[in-house]
Design a protein around this motif. Structure first.
Motif, short mmCIF file in Angstrom:
data_model
loop_
_atom_site.label_atom_id
_atom_site.label_comp_id
_atom_site.label_asym_id
_atom_site.label_seq_id
_atom_site.Cartn_x
_atom_site.Cartn_y
_atom_site.Cartn_z
N SER A 85 4.29 14.75 4.78
CA SER A 85 3.27 13.90 5.40
C SER A 85 3.27 12.48 4.79
CB SER A 85 1.89 14.53 5.23
OG SER A 85 1.59 14.69 3.85
N ALA A 86 3.81 12.32 3.57
CA ALA A 86 3.81 11.02 2.91
C ALA A 86 5.15 10.30 3.05
CB ALA A 86 3.47 11.21 1.43
N ARG A 87 6.10 10.89 3.76
CA ARG A 87 7.43 10.29 3.88
C ARG A 87 7.37 8.88 4.47
NH1 ARG A 87 11.51 9.57 7.57
NH2 ARG A 87 13.62 9.83 6.77
N ASP A 88 6.63 8.71 5.54
CA ASP A 88 6.54 7.40 6.19
C ASP A 88 5.89 6.37 5.27
OD1 ASP A 88 7.78 8.32 8.46
OD2 ASP A 88 5.90 8.84 9.46
N ASP A 89 4.92 6.80 4.46
CA ASP A 89 4.28 5.87 3.52
C ASP A 89 5.29 5.37 2.49
OD1 ASP A 89 1.90 6.32 4.81
OD2 ASP A 89 1.23 7.86 3.38
N VAL A 90 6.14 6.26 1.99
CA VAL A 90 7.14 5.88 1.00
C VAL A 90 8.17 4.94 1.63
CG1 VAL A 90 9.01 6.75 -0.48
CG2 VAL A 90 6.81 7.94 -0.40
N ALA B 53 8.94 1.12 0.45
CA ALA B 53 10.28 0.66 0.10
C ALA B 53 10.67 -0.55 0.94
CB ALA B 53 11.29 1.80 0.29
N GLU B 54 10.34 -0.53 2.21
CA GLU B 54 10.65 -1.67 3.08
C GLU B 54 9.93 -2.93 2.62
OE1 GLU B 54 10.33 -2.89 7.80
OE2 GLU B 54 9.74 -0.89 7.15
N ARG B 55 8.66 -2.78 2.25
CA ARG B 55 7.88 -3.93 1.78
C ARG B 55 8.43 -4.47 0.46
NH1 ARG B 55 2.95 -2.27 -0.28
NH2 ARG B 55 3.49 -3.15 -2.28
N LEU B 56 8.82 -3.57 -0.44
CA LEU B 56 9.39 -3.99 -1.72
C LEU B 56 10.69 -4.75 -1.52
CD1 LEU B 56 8.71 -0.83 -3.91
CD2 LEU B 56 7.57 -3.05 -4.06
N ARG B 57 11.55 -4.27 -0.60
CA ARG B 57 12.80 -4.98 -0.33
C ARG B 57 12.53 -6.36 0.28
NH1 ARG B 57 14.34 0.17 1.47
NH2 ARG B 57 13.97 -0.46 3.61
N ALA B 58 11.57 -6.43 1.19
CA ALA B 58 11.24 -7.72 1.82
C ALA B 58 10.68 -8.69 0.78
CB ALA B 58 10.24 -7.51 2.94
N ASP B 59 9.81 -8.21 -0.10
CA ASP B 59 9.26 -9.07 -1.16
C ASP B 59 10.36 -9.57 -2.08
OD1 ASP B 59 6.76 -8.61 -0.11
OD2 ASP B 59 6.12 -7.22 -1.69
N HIS B 60 11.29 -8.69 -2.41
CA HIS B 60 12.40 -9.06 -3.28
C HIS B 60 13.30 -10.10 -2.62
CE1 HIS B 60 15.44 -8.60 -6.35
NE2 HIS B 60 16.34 -8.39 -5.42
N ARG B 61 13.60 -9.90 -1.34
CA ARG B 61 14.42 -10.87 -0.59
C ARG B 61 13.72 -12.22 -0.52
NH1 ARG B 61 14.32 -8.23 4.01
NH2 ARG B 61 15.04 -6.27 3.27
#
Length: 111
Positions: free
Chosen positions: A29-34, A38-46
């Motif tokens: 149930s938490a897969r989509d949250d993770v 991860a997508e947000r962390l990659r975008a912030d890093h980029r």
């Protein structure tokens, strides 16, 4: 170049050179949250990398002309420094500095 050497080179200097692969076990149930995290962390890093590159370019081109009485070391972080540099470029620079200043401000707002 062999496939193995190409893969090693990509991991050292390619697009994802500073990212690491992580495997975690979470409830289904938490897969989509993770994945969203991860997508947000990659975008912030980029965005942070883009901001740093734009900031370095601005300083390389216009440091002496725009930073006459500004001590960037006293500012707390890269966003604050970039904002000051961008505003100085817009106010004191030529047309190219004006455009780069606006580009730098757009990076600051995204980061």
């Amino acid at each position: 170049m062999s496939a193995r050497k190409r893969i090693e080179k990509y991991r050292r200097s390619g697009g994802a050179a500073d990212l690491v692969r992580v495997e975690v076990l979470v409830p289904s149930s938490a897969r989509d949250d993770v994945l969203r995290l991860a997508e947000r962390l990659r975008a912030d890093h980029r965005n942070a990398k883009d901001l740093q590159a734009a900031f370095d370019q601005a300083l390389a081109l216009y440091r002496v002309r725009i930073l006459d009485n500004v001590d960037l070391d006293r500012l707390p972080n890269l966003r604050a420094r970039a904002r000051v540099v961008a505003k100085a470029m817009i106010e004191r620079g030529d047309a190219r500095a004006f455009a780069l200043g606006h580009e730098l401000l757009s990076h600051v707002e995204r980061a």
